[in-house]
Design an enzyme around this catalytic site. Structure first.
Site, short mmCIF file in Angstrom:
data_model
loop_
_atom_site.label_atom_id
_atom_site.label_comp_id
_atom_site.label_asym_id
_atom_site.label_seq_id
_atom_site.Cartn_x
_atom_site.Cartn_y
_atom_site.Cartn_z
N ASP A 1 -6.80 4.39 -4.91
CA ASP A 1 -7.52 4.19 -3.64
C ASP A 1 -8.17 5.55 -3.36
O ASP A 1 -8.37 6.33 -4.30
CB ASP A 1 -6.55 3.76 -2.52
CG ASP A 1 -7.28 3.34 -1.23
OD1 ASP A 1 -8.01 2.35 -1.25
OD2 ASP A 1 -7.13 4.03 -0.20
N TRP B 1 -20.42 4.04 -5.49
CA TRP B 1 -21.06 4.17 -6.80
C TRP B 1 -21.26 2.80 -7.48
O TRP B 1 -22.37 2.47 -7.93
CB TRP B 1 -20.19 5.10 -7.66
CG TRP B 1 -20.49 5.12 -9.11
CD1 TRP B 1 -21.58 5.67 -9.73
CD2 TRP B 1 -19.67 4.56 -10.15
NE1 TRP B 1 -21.48 5.50 -11.09
CE2 TRP B 1 -20.32 4.81 -11.37
CE3 TRP B 1 -18.46 3.87 -10.17
CZ2 TRP B 1 -19.80 4.41 -12.60
CZ3 TRP B 1 -17.94 3.47 -11.39
CH2 TRP B 1 -18.60 3.72 -12.58
N GLY C 1 -20.79 6.74 2.10
CA GLY C 1 -19.89 7.29 1.08
C GLY C 1 -20.67 7.57 -0.20
O GLY C 1 -21.84 7.17 -0.34
N VAL D 1 -16.30 3.24 -4.68
CA VAL D 1 -16.83 1.94 -4.25
C VAL D 1 -18.35 2.03 -4.07
O VAL D 1 -19.11 1.16 -4.52
CB VAL D 1 -16.14 1.47 -2.95
CG1 VAL D 1 -16.72 0.14 -2.49
CG2 VAL D 1 -14.64 1.34 -3.16
N LYS E 1 0.87 -1.18 0.00
CA LYS E 1 0.00 0.00 0.00
C LYS E 1 0.90 1.22 0.00
O LYS E 1 2.03 1.17 0.50
CB LYS E 1 -0.90 0.01 1.25
CG LYS E 1 -2.13 0.86 1.10
CD LYS E 1 -3.25 0.15 0.34
CE LYS E 1 -4.40 1.07 0.04
NZ LYS E 1 -5.55 0.38 -0.53
P1 NDP Z 1 -13.34 7.62 -2.70
O1 NDP Z 1 -12.39 8.70 -2.31
O2 NDP Z 1 -13.78 7.53 -4.12
O3 NDP Z 1 -14.64 7.66 -1.80
C1 NDP Z 1 -14.65 7.73 -0.40
C2 NDP Z 1 -16.02 8.25 -0.05
O4 NDP Z 1 -16.25 8.32 1.35
C3 NDP Z 1 -16.25 9.65 -0.53
O5 NDP Z 1 -17.57 9.76 -0.94
C4 NDP Z 1 -15.96 10.48 0.72
O6 NDP Z 1 -16.47 11.76 0.66
C5 NDP Z 1 -16.66 9.64 1.71
N1 NDP Z 1 -16.24 9.90 3.08
C6 NDP Z 1 -15.03 10.24 3.57
N2 NDP Z 1 -15.07 10.36 4.90
C7 NDP Z 1 -16.35 10.07 5.25
C8 NDP Z 1 -17.03 9.99 6.49
N3 NDP Z 1 -16.40 10.24 7.62
N4 NDP Z 1 -18.34 9.67 6.47
C9 NDP Z 1 -18.99 9.37 5.33
N5 NDP Z 1 -18.40 9.45 4.14
C10 NDP Z 1 -17.09 9.77 4.09
O7 NDP Z 1 -12.68 6.26 -2.22
P2 NDP Z 1 -13.05 4.79 -2.66
O8 NDP Z 1 -14.50 4.68 -2.94
O9 NDP Z 1 -12.07 4.35 -3.66
O10 NDP Z 1 -12.71 4.00 -1.32
C11 NDP Z 1 -13.64 3.87 -0.23
C12 NDP Z 1 -13.16 2.78 0.70
O11 NDP Z 1 -13.06 1.55 -0.02
C13 NDP Z 1 -11.77 2.97 1.32
O12 NDP Z 1 -11.76 2.38 2.60
C14 NDP Z 1 -10.87 2.20 0.39
O13 NDP Z 1 -9.66 1.82 1.00
C15 NDP Z 1 -11.75 1.01 0.11
N6 NDP Z 1 -11.42 0.28 -1.11
C16 NDP Z 1 -11.37 0.89 -2.33
C17 NDP Z 1 -11.10 0.15 -3.45
C18 NDP Z 1 -11.16 0.75 -4.81
O14 NDP Z 1 -11.07 -0.02 -5.78
N7 NDP Z 1 -11.32 2.05 -4.96
C19 NDP Z 1 -10.76 -1.28 -3.37
C20 NDP Z 1 -10.93 -1.85 -2.05
C21 NDP Z 1 -11.23 -1.07 -0.98
P3 NDP Z 1 -15.45 12.94 0.27
O15 NDP Z 1 -14.89 12.59 -1.06
O16 NDP Z 1 -16.33 14.08 0.27
O17 NDP Z 1 -14.39 12.93 1.37
#
Ligand code: NDP
Length: 445
Positions: free
Chosen positions: A164, A241, A235, A239, A124
């Site tokens: 990520d 979406w 979120g 993910v 990572k």
């Molecule tokens: P993104 O940055 O695309 O999305 C994260 C989302 O969470 C955003 O909508 C963000 O809002 C929101 N968010 C952040 N803090 C908070 C909070 N305290 N309460 C509610 N919503 C919050 O990241 P990903 O979707 O890529 O990743 C999300 C999770 O999934 C992470 O834990 C990541 O490690 C995990 N993951 C991702 C993978 C991937 O392929 N992308 C693969 C496996 C795991 P804002 O943008 O406004 O901060």
């Protein structure tokens, strides 16, 4: 192996790495029994070797902002374990990134990648850089400066980073451009690339799709399916979406989404244009979910609240670590939620997991249920190596098969005597055994 001895040593060496301790403790506790049934693991010091990353590169990233001021961020690449394949794991750009966060994620990634049955080790990386509010040019300068250092330790057979939080297709593109310029190689060194230059179809949706495929398998174990189920997703990022898209496609109704500012409840469900709007919202750089309720009158915004108070059948945490605590789980249980399937990495606190395990809630840890993202990255690596591109249906079919296989592995190693399934134990044991046997085969290195 005595978990307490290993934990005491780890805490003494790294007293401030709390998230890392949390992740290691969870894994060691669930593999303890199987570990101690194999004296060869103890003789080879497998646990002691597993909890130390192979190496950590820490570096500064100096870059110039739009006002001409020099900015400096701190960045890392944690190469955790390459027993079963080249290091593989995402890059996170977020102000909260610390070495502890990345060690926890790299450690988890080792077992997750093992579960996919593809040849990928665990790693990572990331930086405490906040992409929010930065111009496109600033993002490009930062990504280029980041790659100027990172390129020294990555390569298609060595270490293959991906996206990520805070790192999507745009950032991967800027990093890839710089890698190519520095090395003169057009090769599969990053995944999540654009489809015109080596990326795989379905990769953007893969993590969320995989979470829903896994949920569907979990529901089958109790004779249920997704049709008509009320789903709450946290979120609104990548993910979330993908998960909303697939859950809706399979007949479920997503009734809540959240952001750091609160959550929206949409009585009509998040579907059609509203799913496309999630992407718009994410790209708007605004950091909040509230505009969803201003745009769609069927939705109500609840400021400063978490979505887990909304009665639902299925909870899909897809935002960030430790976003579900004891109170949140108690709300879910009280409202008769039947399944909590993790999309994010470690979204449930240890206290929350304890309550879940005492309840009847079906529960899957992210390392099993969100493995579809890295699995599809593995499929991207395979396509790059063969210099071929598979169609959308082909990739989706392989992703689906991988998620079904991961579910079967969890059932194999996690089935309790009363017939219920401990997915935490199942995922940890299945992921661990493959890595441990590979380490045994390869000697003390
Ligand atoms: P993104 O940055 O695309 O999305 C994260 C989302 O969470 C955003 O909508 C963000 O809002 C929101 N968010 C952040 N803090 C908070 C909070 N305290 N309460 C509610 N919503 C919050 O990241 P990903 O979707 O890529 O990743 C999300 C999770 O999934 C992470 O834990 C990541 O490690 C995990 N993951 C991702 C993978 C991937 O392929 N992308 C693969 C496996 C795991 P804002 O943008 O406004 O901060």
């Amino acid at each position: 192996m005595k978990v307490s001895e290993i934990m005491n040593g780890l805490i003494a060496r790294t007293p401030n790495e709390l998230e890392y301790h949390q992740a290691v403790k969870e894994v060691l506790e669930s593999i303890e029994e199987v570990y101690n049934d194999h004296p060869q693991f103890e003789r080879a010091g497998i646990a002691e070797r597993l909890v130390e990353p192979d190496r950590v590169l820490m570096f500064k990233v100096p870059w110039i902002d739009d006002k001409g001021k020099v900015q400096v961020n701190r960045a890392y690449r944690v190469q955790f374990n390459n027993a079963i394949g080249p290091y593989k794991g995402g890059i996170r750009f977020h102000p909260n990134v610390t070495l502890s966060t990345l060690k926890f994620l790299g450690f988890e990634q080792t077992f997750k990648n093992s579960l996919t049955s593809l040849a990928m080790g665990g790693a990572k990386g990331g930086a405490d850089f906040n992409p929010k509010g930065k111009s496109d040019i600033e993002i490009m300068r930062f990504c280029q400066a980041f790659m100027l250092e990172l390129h020294k330790i990555i390569g298609p057979e060595m270490d293959v980073p991906a996206g990520d939080i805070g790192v999507g297709a745009r950032e991967i593109g800027y990093m890839y451009g710089m890698y190519k310029k520095l090395t003169h190689q057009h090769e599969g060194v990053l995944t999540g690339k654009g489809v015109n230059w080596g990326g795989s179809l379905i990769r953007p949706e893969a993590t969320g799709f995989g979470v829903v495929y896994f949920t569907s398998e979990m529901l089958k174990t109790i004779g249920q399916n997704l049709e008509g189920k009320r789903v709450v997703v946290s979120g609104f990022g990548n993910v979330a979406w993908g998960a909303v898209k697939k859950a809706t496609e399979l007949g479920a109704k997503v009734i809540a989404l959240s952001g750091p500012d609160g959550y929206i409840y949409d009585k009509d469900g998040v579907s059609g244009d509203k799913i496309d709007y999630m992407t718009e919202l994410r790209l708007s750089n605004n950091d909040v979910i509230q505009p969803y309720a201003d745009t769609f009158p069927s939705a109500i915004f609840h400021a400063g609240k978490r979505p887990w108070e909304v009665p639902c059948d299925i909870a899909l945490p897809c935002a960030i670590q430790n976003e579900i605590n004891e109170d949140d789980v108690m709300n879910l249980v009280k409202n008769n939620c039947i399944c909590l399937c993790e999309g994010a990495n470690m979204p449930c606190t240890p206290g929350a997991i304890k309550i879940i395990q005492e309840s009847k809630l079906l529960y899957s840890p992210g390392k099993a249920s969100n493995a579809g993202g890295v699995a599809t990255s593995g499929l991207e690596m395979a396509q790059n190596a063969m210099k071929l591109t598979w169609g959308k249906d082909e990739v989706d079919k392989r992703l689906h098969e991988i998620m079904v296989d991961i579910h079967s592995a969890c059932v194999k190693y996690g089935k309790n005597s009363n017939g219920s399934i401990d997915y935490v134990k199942g995922a940890n044991v299945a992921g661990f055994l493959k890595v441990a046997y590979a380490m045994l085969d390869q000697g003390i290195v």
